[in-house]
Design a protein around this motif. Structure first.
Motif, mmCIF file in Angstrom:
data_model
loop_
_atom_site.group_PDB
_atom_site.id
_atom_site.type_symbol
_atom_site.label_atom_id
_atom_site.label_comp_id
_atom_site.label_asym_id
_atom_site.label_seq_id
_atom_site.Cartn_x
_atom_site.Cartn_y
_atom_site.Cartn_z
ATOM 1 N N HIS A 63 0.859 -1.178 0.000
ATOM 2 C CA HIS A 63 0.000 0.000 0.000
ATOM 3 C C HIS A 63 0.898 1.231 0.000
ATOM 4 O O HIS A 63 1.346 1.694 1.051
ATOM 5 N N VAL A 64 1.168 1.729 -1.206
ATOM 6 C CA VAL A 64 2.142 2.806 -1.358
ATOM 7 C C VAL A 64 1.684 4.063 -0.642
ATOM 8 O O VAL A 64 2.469 4.712 0.063
ATOM 9 N N ARG A 65 0.422 4.438 -0.782
ATOM 10 C CA ARG A 65 -0.064 5.685 -0.168
ATOM 11 C C ARG A 65 -0.130 5.587 1.345
ATOM 12 O O ARG A 65 -0.042 6.605 2.040
ATOM 13 N N ASP A 66 -0.287 4.377 1.865
ATOM 14 C CA ASP A 66 -0.299 4.186 3.324
ATOM 15 C C ASP A 66 1.085 3.889 3.872
ATOM 16 O O ASP A 66 1.268 3.817 5.092
ATOM 17 N N MET A 67 2.040 3.646 2.975
ATOM 18 C CA MET A 67 3.418 3.337 3.356
ATOM 19 C C MET A 67 3.470 2.133 4.294
ATOM 20 O O MET A 67 4.066 2.164 5.361
ATOM 21 N N ASP A 68 2.804 1.044 3.871
ATOM 22 C CA ASP A 68 2.926 -0.216 4.591
ATOM 23 C C ASP A 68 2.907 -1.371 3.598
ATOM 24 O O ASP A 68 2.519 -1.207 2.442
ATOM 25 N N VAL A 69 3.356 -2.529 4.066
ATOM 26 C CA VAL A 69 3.435 -3.698 3.204
ATOM 27 C C VAL A 69 3.078 -4.937 4.019
ATOM 28 O O VAL A 69 3.384 -5.017 5.213
ATOM 29 N N VAL A 70 2.389 -5.869 3.388
ATOM 30 C CA VAL A 70 2.002 -7.124 4.027
ATOM 31 C C VAL A 70 2.837 -8.240 3.403
ATOM 32 O O VAL A 70 2.809 -8.430 2.181
ATOM 33 N N ARG B 249 9.699 -3.461 17.280
ATOM 34 C CA ARG B 249 8.477 -3.152 18.025
ATOM 35 C C ARG B 249 7.745 -1.954 17.432
ATOM 36 O O ARG B 249 6.518 -1.925 17.375
ATOM 37 N N GLU B 250 8.511 -0.947 16.978
ATOM 38 C CA GLU B 250 7.901 0.267 16.435
ATOM 39 C C GLU B 250 7.554 0.155 14.955
ATOM 40 O O GLU B 250 6.856 1.028 14.425
ATOM 41 N N ASN B 251 8.004 -0.877 14.301
ATOM 42 C CA ASN B 251 7.854 -0.949 12.845
ATOM 43 C C ASN B 251 6.927 -2.044 12.360
ATOM 44 O O ASN B 251 6.821 -2.259 11.150
ATOM 45 N N VAL B 252 6.273 -2.740 13.286
ATOM 46 C CA VAL B 252 5.274 -3.744 12.916
ATOM 47 C C VAL B 252 3.891 -3.211 13.255
ATOM 48 O O VAL B 252 3.642 -2.789 14.385
ATOM 49 N N ILE B 253 2.992 -3.231 12.274
ATOM 50 C CA ILE B 253 1.629 -2.731 12.495
ATOM 51 C C ILE B 253 0.729 -3.833 13.029
ATOM 52 O O ILE B 253 -0.032 -3.623 13.968
ATOM 53 N N ASN B 254 0.790 -5.006 12.429
ATOM 54 C CA ASN B 254 0.036 -6.149 12.950
ATOM 55 C C ASN B 254 0.654 -7.443 12.458
ATOM 56 O O ASN B 254 1.538 -7.445 11.592
ATOM 57 N N LEU B 255 0.183 -8.546 13.021
ATOM 58 C CA LEU B 255 0.683 -9.881 12.694
ATOM 59 C C LEU B 255 -0.482 -10.842 12.527
ATOM 60 O O LEU B 255 -1.579 -10.617 13.059
ATOM 61 N N VAL C 120 3.460 -19.384 15.876
ATOM 62 C CA VAL C 120 4.238 -19.280 14.639
ATOM 63 C C VAL C 120 3.689 -18.113 13.826
ATOM 64 O O VAL C 120 2.515 -18.093 13.457
ATOM 65 N N ILE C 121 4.534 -17.135 13.540
ATOM 66 C CA ILE C 121 4.128 -15.966 12.762
ATOM 67 C C ILE C 121 3.989 -16.359 11.295
ATOM 68 O O ILE C 121 4.898 -16.951 10.712
ATOM 69 N N THR C 122 2.845 -16.019 10.699
ATOM 70 C CA THR C 122 2.598 -16.402 9.303
ATOM 71 C C THR C 122 2.358 -15.206 8.386
ATOM 72 O O THR C 122 2.324 -15.371 7.164
ATOM 73 N N GLU C 123 2.171 -14.021 8.959
ATOM 74 C CA GLU C 123 1.977 -12.817 8.142
ATOM 75 C C GLU C 123 2.365 -11.601 8.974
ATOM 76 O O GLU C 123 2.099 -11.553 10.176
ATOM 77 N N VAL C 124 2.992 -10.617 8.310
ATOM 78 C CA VAL C 124 3.443 -9.419 9.010
ATOM 79 C C VAL C 124 3.103 -8.189 8.168
ATOM 80 O O VAL C 124 3.366 -8.151 6.969
ATOM 81 N N THR C 125 2.497 -7.194 8.805
ATOM 82 C CA THR C 125 2.268 -5.906 8.172
ATOM 83 C C THR C 125 3.280 -4.913 8.728
ATOM 84 O O THR C 125 3.319 -4.678 9.943
ATOM 85 N N LEU C 126 4.111 -4.357 7.846
ATOM 86 C CA LEU C 126 5.238 -3.531 8.251
ATOM 87 C C LEU C 126 5.034 -2.064 7.881
ATOM 88 O O LEU C 126 4.509 -1.752 6.803
ATOM 89 N N ARG C 127 5.489 -1.191 8.741
ATOM 90 C CA ARG C 127 5.536 0.237 8.465
ATOM 91 C C ARG C 127 6.758 0.525 7.584
ATOM 92 O O ARG C 127 7.854 0.031 7.844
#
Length: 561
Positions: A200-207, A258-264, A302-309
């Motif tokens: 999501h370029v306009r939101d500046m995050d990636v899954v 910690r500051e750069n992960v939006i959700n998991l 077990v982490i299977t998906e990460v949304t990053l700032r």
């Protein structure tokens, strides 16, 4: 963990040589593309030698010790102190072992097909961390390579039903024994789950999926003018970075994981799949499960998906280097720079021993004195202004030889000494192993901590180099020792313990960014208190009553189940 801690994994059997598969979900703010190295549906395991693939359930059975209790507290070492317990100086982690049930083997085969192996070399590779001197008496019994979140869920559910341990496995760059398998069991290698699911370029995050490396991700993001700012080991994957709450040299500006992960998204020990939050940049909705999982080191799921700032790639940058007569002078400059509010993106300190190692390795002739490296980013005018301000601070603290670079190649040349630091250490003492320390203190105490530590390090017969993230109070010592000499290892342990105790006396921590694993468990009660550890145990017990998730890690054995 600063990126140079990642050591290149070498093995006669290279598991995967294809490029990561990127699958982008179409959204209104996402540029959608599809790229795959497996476009014809080829099984990446079809080229493996036949002996790497399971033939039948019976062929996968090994002989084990009798049924275990998964608490290490029942397995003391010869001195009567549990591995990782208070006062322990042992590093070979003991564990009990049980027969992997025939039914579980059949389940795994049905779930993963040929994406599993019982080959001894591969199990050994997955049971010995590539960057850590820590060892375990056992290795995984089965290594699987899931391709989807659903496969992970089914595997975890089956393992939980049979009470068989699970060890999640990422880039294997951690250095505190996080991926050891002291109780055997199933190693879940996430390297096939490495897609970019949505940008999501306009939101500046990636899954992303957890198996993608941060360097691969940044290669993908570069055309969009974005980057993910954390820079640990070059082989580190996003899932492992979340699990260990890593950071690196850019943490002084952008923060830690910690500051750069939006959700998991996380597969819990019972197989349930939980999403820890929305994509909003902030939320006050309920417990912060995202931060609970970050730094849990695979003990909760077990982490299977990460949304990053994400961040914009800086418009301009300047790299500077300067020398000092003592490490205290260098550390004082780093502290003064931060107190003035100068927005540096990196402040790295290398002591004179580290510079000597670089000179020996590269045939260079750098002044063998404590050295600071800076990076300033922003507009061209701002970057230059900040550089001149720091130059003035340096001149007021006995600094000399202040040089800076603005051209790309010149900047790379200045940073080269930092990037090659660890390799230079090993070149200075071929065949040695490294105990890499990780203490961190409030910034105002950094100069004192490094000065006290240097007195002890310089008096040691071992070669010890200092490399610090001087902008956030975190410093590492690379202590080189002969793995064949127990006296050497005990000396390294003594030096590590001195620095930890000194840091704790300054209200610091035993680990600024490397995590606990098995190596730092013995310090946790002193740092956090028994009430804290009992609370951690209660959370672990509630989520993982069968203690299958990475058992023997993080929570000290004397605070057991």
């Amino acid at each position: 963990m600063s990126w140079w801690f990642g050591r290149i994994r070498s093995t006669s059997k290279t598991l995967f040589t294809h490029r990561p598969t990127f699958r982008l979900t179409t959204t209104t703010t996402t540029t959608t593309t599809t790229s795959t190295s497996n476009s014809k549906g080829r099984n990446p395991f079809q080229w493996w030698p036949s002996y790497l693939l399971p033939i039948s359930a019976a062929s996968l059975m090994l002989q084990y010790q009798r049924d275990p209790s998964f608490s290490d507290s029942s397995h003391p070492n010869a001195q009567g102190v549990s591995i990782g317990g208070k006062g322990s100086t042992e590093y070979v982690v003991k564990g009990s072992h049980r027969i992997v049930p025939h039914e579980l083997i059949n389940d795994l085969k049905a779930i993963c097909g040929d994406n599993m192996t019982m080959d001894y070399d591969e199990r050994f590779l997955h049971g010995k961390p590539q960057n850590s001197f820590h060892k375990a008496v056992n290795i995984p019994d089965v290594v699987i390579f899931p391709r989807s979140e659903q496969e992970v869920s089914l595997v975890v559910k089956s393992c939980n039903a049979h009470k068989v341990p699970i060890v999640p496995y990422g880039g294997a760059t951690s250095i505190e024994g996080h991926t050891l398998s002291p109780h055997g069991g199933v190693c879940i290698d996430m390297s096939l789950m490495k897609s970019v699911k949505a940008l999501h370029v306009r939101d500046m995050d990636v899954v992303v999926e957890p198996g993608i490396g941060w360097m691969e991700l940044n290669e993908y993001l570069e055309p969009y003018g974005l980057f993910f700012p954390l820079d640990p080991g070059p082989g580190a994957t996003v899932g492992g970075m979340c699990a260990t709450r890593c950071s690196g040299s850019l943490a002084v500006r952008y923060g830690t994981m910690r500051e750069n992960v939006i959700n998991l998204k996380v597969v819990l020990p019972n197989g349930d799949i939980v999403k820890t939050g929305s994509r909003a940049r902030k939320s006050a909705a309920g417990y912060d499960l995202t931060r609970l999982v970050i730094g849990s080191e695979g003990t909760l799921g077990v982490i299977t998906e990460v949304t990053l700032r994400l961040q914009k790639i800086p418009q301009y940058s300047v790299v500077a280097r300067c020398n000092f007569p003592t490490v205290k002078d260098a550390a004082d400059v780093a502290i003064a720079t931060m107190l003035l509010g100068i927005q540096v993106s990196r402040v790295e300190l290398l002591d004179e021993v580290q510079i000597k190692a670089i000179n020996i390795a590269n045939g260079s002739n750098l002044p063998e004195t404590p050295t600071l490296l800076f990076e300033f980013v922003g507009t061209e005018a701002y970057s230059r202004e900040q550089t001149l301000l720091v130059q003035k601070i340096v001149s007021e603290h006995n600094g000399s030889d202040f040089i800076f670079a603005e051209e790309s190649e010149a900047k790379k040349e200045l940073w080269k000494m930092r990037k090659e630091a660890l390799w230079a250490c090993f070149a200075m003492e071929p065949g040695f192993e490294a105990m890499i320390t990780d203490v961190c203190v409030p910034l105002s105490r950094l100069a004192e901590l490094i000065s006290k530590s240097k007195e002890v390090l310089d008096a040691s017969p071992l070669v010890c180099t200092v490399i610090a993230h001087a902008g956030d109070g975190n410093f590492h010592t690379v202590i080189l020792f002969d793995p064949n000499k127990e006296d050497d290892r005990q000396e390294a342990e003594k030096l590590n313990n001195f620095m930890v105790q000194t840091a704790l006396s300054m209200e610091g921590t035993c680990t600024g960014e490397h995590g606990v694993g098995t190596g730092k468990m013995k310090y946790l009660e002193q740092e956090l208190g028994i009430e804290n550890l009992r609370t951690m145990r209660s959370i672990k017990t509630a989520l993982d009553p069968n203690n299958i998730m990475n058992p023997g890690k993080l929570i000290p054995p004397h605070v057991c189940f």
